[in-house]
Scaffold this active site. Sequence first.
Site, PDB file in Angstrom:
ATOM      1  N   ALA A   1      11.615   0.181  -1.717  1.00 14.45           N
ATOM      2  CA  ALA A   1      12.121   0.773  -0.424  1.00 14.45           C
ATOM      3  C   ALA A   1      11.698  -0.348   0.797  1.00 14.45           C
ATOM      4  O   ALA A   1      11.036  -1.136   0.295  1.00 14.45           O
ATOM      5  CB  ALA A   1      11.381   2.151  -0.072  1.00 14.45           C
ATOM      6  N   MET A   2      11.840   0.078   1.872  1.00 11.62           N
ATOM      7  CA  MET A   2      11.507  -1.192   3.016  1.00 11.62           C
ATOM      8  C   MET A   2      11.343  -0.346   4.220  1.00 11.62           C
ATOM      9  O   MET A   2      11.877   0.441   4.833  1.00 11.62           O
ATOM     10  CB  MET A   2      12.842  -1.924   3.081  1.00 11.62           C
ATOM     11  CG  MET A   2      12.650  -2.800   4.127  1.00 11.62           C
ATOM     12  SD  MET A   2      11.276  -4.111   3.713  1.00 11.62           S
ATOM     13  CE  MET A   2      10.751  -4.609   5.403  1.00 11.62           C
ATOM     14  N   GLU A   3      10.129  -0.943   4.658  1.00 15.93           N
ATOM     15  CA  GLU A   3       9.471  -0.059   5.878  1.00 15.93           C
ATOM     16  C   GLU A   3       9.892  -0.396   7.136  1.00 15.93           C
ATOM     17  O   GLU A   3       9.281  -0.513   8.168  1.00 15.93           O
ATOM     18  CB  GLU A   3       7.866  -0.763   5.931  1.00 15.93           C
ATOM     19  CG  GLU A   3       7.560  -2.139   6.180  1.00 15.93           C
ATOM     20  CD  GLU A   3       7.422  -3.049   4.895  1.00 15.93           C
ATOM     21  OE1 GLU A   3       7.897  -2.999   3.949  1.00 15.93           O
ATOM     22  OE2 GLU A   3       6.964  -4.150   5.106  1.00 15.93           O
TER      23      GLU A   3
ATOM     24  N   HIS B   1       3.505   4.641   0.844  1.00 17.02           N
ATOM     25  CA  HIS B   1       3.602   3.445   1.023  1.00 17.02           C
ATOM     26  C   HIS B   1       4.102   2.750   2.229  1.00 17.02           C
ATOM     27  O   HIS B   1       3.774   1.918   3.063  1.00 17.02           O
ATOM     28  CB  HIS B   1       3.770   2.616  -0.092  1.00 17.02           C
ATOM     29  CG  HIS B   1       3.694   1.065  -0.389  1.00 17.02           C
ATOM     30  ND1 HIS B   1       2.899   0.521  -0.717  1.00 17.02           N
ATOM     31  CD2 HIS B   1       4.694   0.238   0.143  1.00 17.02           C
ATOM     32  CE1 HIS B   1       3.014  -0.846  -0.759  1.00 17.02           C
ATOM     33  NE2 HIS B   1       4.231  -1.017   0.019  1.00 17.02           N
ATOM     34  N   GLU B   2       5.371   3.184   2.448  1.00 20.33           N
ATOM     35  CA  GLU B   2       6.340   2.673   3.532  1.00 20.33           C
ATOM     36  C   GLU B   2       5.794   3.407   4.904  1.00 20.33           C
ATOM     37  O   GLU B   2       5.778   2.588   5.834  1.00 20.33           O
ATOM     38  CB  GLU B   2       7.965   3.063   3.335  1.00 20.33           C
ATOM     39  CG  GLU B   2       8.296   2.572   2.005  1.00 20.33           C
ATOM     40  CD  GLU B   2       8.089   1.284   1.719  1.00 20.33           C
ATOM     41  OE1 GLU B   2       8.303   0.259   2.556  1.00 20.33           O
ATOM     42  OE2 GLU B   2       8.012   0.729   0.279  1.00 20.33           O
TER      43      GLU B   2
ATOM     44  N   HIS C   1       2.656   1.278   5.849  1.00 20.50           N
ATOM     45  CA  HIS C   1       3.010   0.093   6.379  1.00 20.50           C
ATOM     46  C   HIS C   1       3.185   0.065   7.889  1.00 20.50           C
ATOM     47  O   HIS C   1       3.138  -0.856   8.641  1.00 20.50           O
ATOM     48  CB  HIS C   1       4.343  -0.459   5.998  1.00 20.50           C
ATOM     49  CG  HIS C   1       4.196  -1.508   4.681  1.00 20.50           C
ATOM     50  ND1 HIS C   1       3.383  -2.415   4.711  1.00 20.50           N
ATOM     51  CD2 HIS C   1       4.932  -1.514   3.450  1.00 20.50           C
ATOM     52  CE1 HIS C   1       3.542  -2.958   3.489  1.00 20.50           C
ATOM     53  NE2 HIS C   1       4.553  -2.381   2.504  1.00 20.50           N
TER      54      HIS C   1
ATOM     55  N   GLU D   1       0.663  -6.208   2.075  1.00 19.45           N
ATOM     56  CA  GLU D   1       1.038  -5.461   0.707  1.00 19.45           C
ATOM     57  C   GLU D   1      -0.226  -5.186  -0.090  1.00 19.45           C
ATOM     58  O   GLU D   1      -0.192  -3.983  -0.530  1.00 19.45           O
ATOM     59  CB  GLU D   1       1.889  -6.134  -0.239  1.00 19.45           C
ATOM     60  CG  GLU D   1       3.377  -6.431   0.384  1.00 19.45           C
ATOM     61  CD  GLU D   1       3.965  -5.075   0.793  1.00 19.45           C
ATOM     62  OE1 GLU D   1       3.842  -4.221   0.452  1.00 19.45           O
ATOM     63  OE2 GLU D   1       5.063  -5.234   1.717  1.00 19.45           O
TER      64      GLU D   1
HETATM   65  N1  B3K Z   1       8.214  -4.823   2.006  1.00 24.37           N
HETATM   66  C1  B3K Z   1       9.416  -4.305   1.231  1.00 24.37           C
HETATM   67  C2  B3K Z   1       9.676  -5.453  -0.186  1.00 24.37           C
HETATM   68  C3  B3K Z   1      10.491  -6.332   0.495  1.00 24.37           C
HETATM   69  C4  B3K Z   1      10.992  -6.993  -0.729  1.00 24.37           C
HETATM   70  C5  B3K Z   1      11.697  -8.227  -0.463  1.00 24.37           C
HETATM   71  N2  B3K Z   1      12.446  -8.855  -1.483  1.00 24.37           N
HETATM   72  C6  B3K Z   1       8.720  -3.000   0.519  1.00 24.37           C
HETATM   73  C7  B3K Z   1       7.182  -2.807   0.305  1.00 24.37           C
HETATM   74  O1  B3K Z   1       6.438  -3.336  -0.032  1.00 24.37           O
HETATM   75  O2  B3K Z   1       6.914  -1.783   1.051  1.00 24.37           O
HETATM   76 ZN    ZN Z   2       4.920  -2.756   0.882  1.00 22.34          ZN
END
Ligand code: B3K
Ligand code: ZN
Length: 868
Positions: free
Chosen positions: A261-263, A296-297, A300, A319
């Site tokens: 996933a992506m935040e 987690h997201e 962030h 992270e």
């Molecule tokens: N920050 C993103 C990960 C991005 C990965 C790029 N290849 C997800 C996370 O750690 O929440």
């Molecule tokens: Zn993360």
Amino acid sequence: MSQNPQAKYRKDYQSPSHTITQIDLTFDLHDKNTVVTAISKVKQLKESTTLDLDGEQLKLLSVKVDGKEWDKFEEAEGKLSISELPEEFELQIETEINPEDNTALEGLYKSGGAYCTQCEAEGFRRITYYLDRPDVLAVFSSTVIADKSEYPFLLSNGNRVDEGDLDNGRHFVKWQDPHPKPAYLFALVAGDFDVLKDKYVTKSGREVALEIFVDKGNLNRANHAMVSLINSMKWDEERFGLEYDLDIYMIVAVDFFNMGAMENKGLNVFNSKFVLANEETATDTDYLGIEAVIGHEYFHNWTGNRVTCRDWFQLSLKEGLTVFRDQEFSSDLGSRAVNRINNVRIIRGPQFAEDASPMSHPIRPDKVIEMNNFYTLTVYEKGSEVIRMMHTLLGEENFQKGMKLYFERHDGTAATCDDFVAAMQDASGIDLTLFKRWYSQSGTPTLKVVGEYNESDKTFALKVEQATPPTQEQVEKLPLHIPLDIELYAADGTIIELQCNGEKVGNVLDIKEENKTYIFVNVSEKPVVSLLREFSAPVKLEYDYSDQELMFLMVHAQNDFARWDASQILLAKYIKLNVSNLQSGKPFEFSDDVQDAFRGVLLNDKLEPAFVAEVLSLPGANEVAGWFKPVDVDAIDSVLHNIKQAIAQSLADELAASYAVLAQKDYSINHDAIGKRALRNRCLSYLACLEHGNELVHAQYKTANNMTDTMAAMSSANQAKLACRGELMEDFSAKWEKDGLVMDKWFALQGTSPVDNALDLVRETMAHPTFSLKNPNRTRSLIGSFLNNNPVNFHAKDGSGYLFAGEILKELNDSNPQVASRLIDPLLKFKNYDEQRQVLMKAELEKLASMENLAKDLYEKVTKALES
Ligand code: B3K
Ligand code: ZN
């Protein structure tokens, strides 16, 4: 490849020559030719009239400065240099991009029928020319234009400020994000979805709209994600005092996604695997995974978005810290012991393996060719262990003071790992100077501990020696600051107070030297020592425990983790012994007392079932492989099988009784019910190896009322090669063949099949209509499982597994290098195997190395491995 990709070094960091304070984006979305207009306010920061912008795979349409056409620029590979610029100006850049053909899933791409973006780490440069680095923070606004009937939802970060209809059936929505952010947090989504809506009132009384967007027809699978989101928001307020800062929080689930996933600020994009769940389609593990990733997201938003990273070498700043936070969230909501056990398994298994591989790197890397290669277990999981060690050294109260100071100092900015440690140190008054070595030193330290009791002095001496073996890119190693949490027990199970020099001391010893001896006084009898409690540091512990001591700790240790750990050390002893026995033609040995100790745990009804399930689970083949060099895959497989068989036979009655007692009539998803299912299904996995295993497993499959029990039956049938396997697999695929996410479970079983012709099965399965190498989830389920979790077949002596890996990697190199780069890891470790296998594995790496168009991602890993 025309020119070898160049590495970047942490030591070369330079602040940017210019900054961008504001950017206004317009996307005119079309499958093959989307036009992006970016209007930025640029400010010069250093003496330089030239601005170098990052950009990849872009068609440049026009450049304007302060509204006038500008021709003083040069376009080179990966960059646009604009010259003769004033100190402050408005820059307008128009580019054209092709989302439909973007199979790398980085930048703007199409997932099924929807448009979506992935910009971390360096994907924004595939959207427009920009200062694509995390220390340039701008206020973003974005206008998204698309066909209204096909794409009724047009989303981006922040708050919706305008919308309307346009000609030709198109419409637009404009978004404004008040929080300055780096480009990697930008997101855009356009599509047609079902939406689950809710709201959350923050502790200061602000109302936040919560919206989860899923593919049409999936609304009945979005509820758990919403509950998890609300729990996350509440937990962050309660434990960290952190409140959400926008009026809306959106999550979009997409099927094509390179990671979890992506935040992105206010608009998280998720792999649908971490959103969609109901009892029919998802296992308990899926439910817990969703809770953790949603958390987690969300976390962030503060640790990542409000305070971001100065440069990508600092990735663990956000992270490691956010993994620590999500682990604490899961532990506060569920079983702390079981969460800790699972996290430690990851460190001791794949993270230690990464430390020992050619890709070994510190949690804050010094040298990077492709940043996407550094979203690793080391940066994430070991990074979280480093935060956890600080938490252990400071205690919760001081740690929270440190967090507060960190936000006071760095909110709204891009910070470094040093900044974080400084805040922790300044807020607590605890000296972390030496501790900081954890950020720069790679590899897994070993702690050798020897205990000696002196009867006449009533003292117990604990000698501790630390050493970190050299890693590929870092030969010299220095002593680290290691918190070693210990406890001493008397024979009756009571705790012996720790006293040094006549004074009471705490449980956590601060190991800072290479060698150190602690003398504990007033120890009235020879104690049993519990070491590295809670896995207080990510190290390998060497201590010569007797079976009796370990069985004692399994019963008497005061915390669950230490009891589990004792059981694992005991199993490890017998696994090592039997691998060596097998190799030297000696018979299998397994002590009856040890088996009784496991029986004792199973029969102890005071223990949480989820915990008992963990005690009864053997270490995986990969973790065991890490204990040997060269790795004898066949011997390990056969010893693990024999130990399982021995426990199954010896505990047959108790396993059957527990299996019966733990049955639940109705399905519910809460921690107690999950724990009972976990233990019951663990029992099943043993019972499957016994005489009536086939009937039992078949019956469970037929009567299961949830996916956890269904999958437990299928995976028992798979592992024990039961007669019913074929029937169950067919029945399952007939039921779910159109549902990729559910079929991933089936693909993973095909990939891990222990039968001799497993590779043929994998090749056949690739022709399944639901399988596609273009979809990362499908690829990881089938191919990833075969490469990572089917050691006997992947490492087949004839090299067929390696050859197969080589073919797949070659194909993925062209379509999706990030996915390829994840899959290659098992090949990089060729040095761990025997001569014959080494040659075959290396041959595949060499074939890849000679490819003309090898992507940076694979280039970095292949060259490191071949240098090793
Ligand atoms: N920050 C993103 C990960 C991005 C990965 C790029 N290849 C997800 C996370 O750690 O929440
Ligand atoms: Zn993360």
